[in-house]
Design an enzyme around this catalytic site. Structure first.
Site, PDB file in Angstrom:
ATOM      1  N   GLY A 116      13.091  30.623 -23.118  1.00 22.56           N
ATOM      2  CA  GLY A 116      13.886  31.773 -23.560  1.00 22.56           C
ATOM      3  C   GLY A 116      15.083  32.066 -22.682  1.00 22.56           C
ATOM      4  N   GLU A 124      12.420  28.800 -31.446  1.00 24.44           N
ATOM      5  CA  GLU A 124      11.790  27.637 -30.796  1.00 24.44           C
ATOM      6  C   GLU A 124      10.279  27.650 -31.050  1.00 24.44           C
ATOM      7  OE1 GLU A 124      14.908  27.021 -27.084  1.00 24.44           O
ATOM      8  OE2 GLU A 124      13.144  28.238 -26.757  1.00 24.44           O
TER       9      GLU A 124
HETATM   10  C1  5RP Z   1      16.231  28.281 -24.555  1.00 28.76           C
HETATM   11  C2  5RP Z   1      15.162  27.629 -23.779  1.00 28.76           C
HETATM   12  C3  5RP Z   1      15.495  26.385 -23.027  1.00 28.76           C
HETATM   13  O1  5RP Z   1      14.635  25.378 -23.387  1.00 28.76           O
HETATM   14  C4  5RP Z   1      15.358  26.647 -21.554  1.00 28.76           C
HETATM   15  O2  5RP Z   1      16.158  27.765 -21.232  1.00 28.76           O
HETATM   16  C5  5RP Z   1      15.781  25.436 -20.733  1.00 28.76           C
HETATM   17  O3  5RP Z   1      17.148  25.271 -20.826  1.00 28.76           O
HETATM   18  P1  5RP Z   1      17.925  24.136 -20.036  1.00 28.76           P
HETATM   19  O4  5RP Z   1      17.545  22.842 -20.657  1.00 28.76           O
HETATM   20  O5  5RP Z   1      19.375  24.505 -20.275  1.00 28.76           O
HETATM   21  O6  5RP Z   1      17.560  24.233 -18.593  1.00 28.76           O
HETATM   22  O7  5RP Z   1      14.032  28.047 -23.744  1.00 28.76           O
HETATM   23  O8  5RP Z   1      15.787  29.471 -25.134  1.00 28.76           O
END
Ligand code: 5RP
Length: 242
Positions: A116, A124
């Site tokens: 999140g 998701e």
């Molecule tokens: C978005 C998410 C993403 O999966 C989480 O924030 C990881 O992001 P990143 O790959 O940019 O590190 O939950 O809501």
């Protein structure tokens, strides 16, 4: 003396550069995890696609899989998929998915996750719920002993319930902070909850879901990952739940 100092500074800078070059950057690791995940994803089927910078690396590689279509977990992901010519279908027209692939803000040895950070948690969780397999792709900075110790837990809330939900969360021992200026794809707001001591992720996920006004919380324990593809300094590690 000045010359000596300058020479030592230069030596130190060179040493630092050499040491740094031994380690992959976080973006290189995200890219490596994305590449290594491809073999766990179906060829030619319909894939559920998460949101975030790690998944963005994967999206660039998806043409290799010659997918029939994809279900996107956010508007941002849908745009990226469409740009590559990958058809994005409405989840209502799909009976199930062979796989869902996504990053995480944190993941532990049970393959429970906190998600999140990009405010896409609700879609998701919905897309992941119809997939037979959840493939989580992360760099090793996301691997933690205890969830929500460092990263706050995001909770998506109906705007009118923001204060009421925040008070309930305080009574559970958390410190909620309103994520200013962020509106989710569903028109809701996000509370980032600090200082939670998550002893039982499954139970807390359900407890938070039961608060009126909460749309979804960022604990993914009921629907955890089936495999974590983790990029480390020593290469890719594929981890399953213990
Ligand atoms: C978005 C998410 C993403 O999966 C989480 O924030 C990881 O992001 P990143 O790959 O940019 O590190 O939950 O809501």
């Amino acid at each position: 003396l000045r010359f000596k100092i300058m020479r030592n500074v230069q030596k130190f800078e060179n040493l630092l550069r050499d040491v740094m070059s031994l380690y992959a950057t976080q973006d290189e690791k995200k890219q490596a995890a994305a590449k290594a995940a491809l073999k766990h994803l179906p060829k030619g089927g319909i894939l559920g696609v998460g949101t975030g910078s790690t998944v963005n690396f994967l999206i660039e590689l998806l043409p290799e899989l010659q997918l029939e279509a994809a279900v996107a977990s956010s508007e941002a992901t849908a745009q990226r998929l469409k740009k590559l010519g990958i058809e994005v279908v409405d989840m209502n027209h799909v009976g199930g998915l062979d796989a869902y692939v996504d990053g995480a803000d944190e993941i532990d040895r049970h393959l429970h996750m906190i998600k999140g950070g990009g405010a896409a948690l609700t879609r998701e969780k919905i897309v992941a719920s119809i997939a037979r397999k959840f493939v989580c792709i992360v760099d090793d900075s996301k691997w933690v002993d205890q969830l929500a110790h460092e990263f706050p837990l995001p909770v998506e809330v109906i705007p009118m319930a923001r204060s009421a939900v925040a008070r309930k969360i305080v009574s559970l021992g958390g410190d909620p902070v309103y994520r200013e200026g962020v509106v989710t794809d569903n028109g809701n707001v996000i509370l980032d909850v600090y200082n939670l001591n998550i002893l039982n992720a499954l139970e807390l996920e359900k407890t938070l879901n039961d608060i009126p006004g909460v749309v979804c919380n960022g604990i993914f324990a009921i629907n955890k990952a089936d495999i974590a593809v983790v990029a480390t300094d020593n290469g890719i590690e594929e981890r399953t739940a213990v």
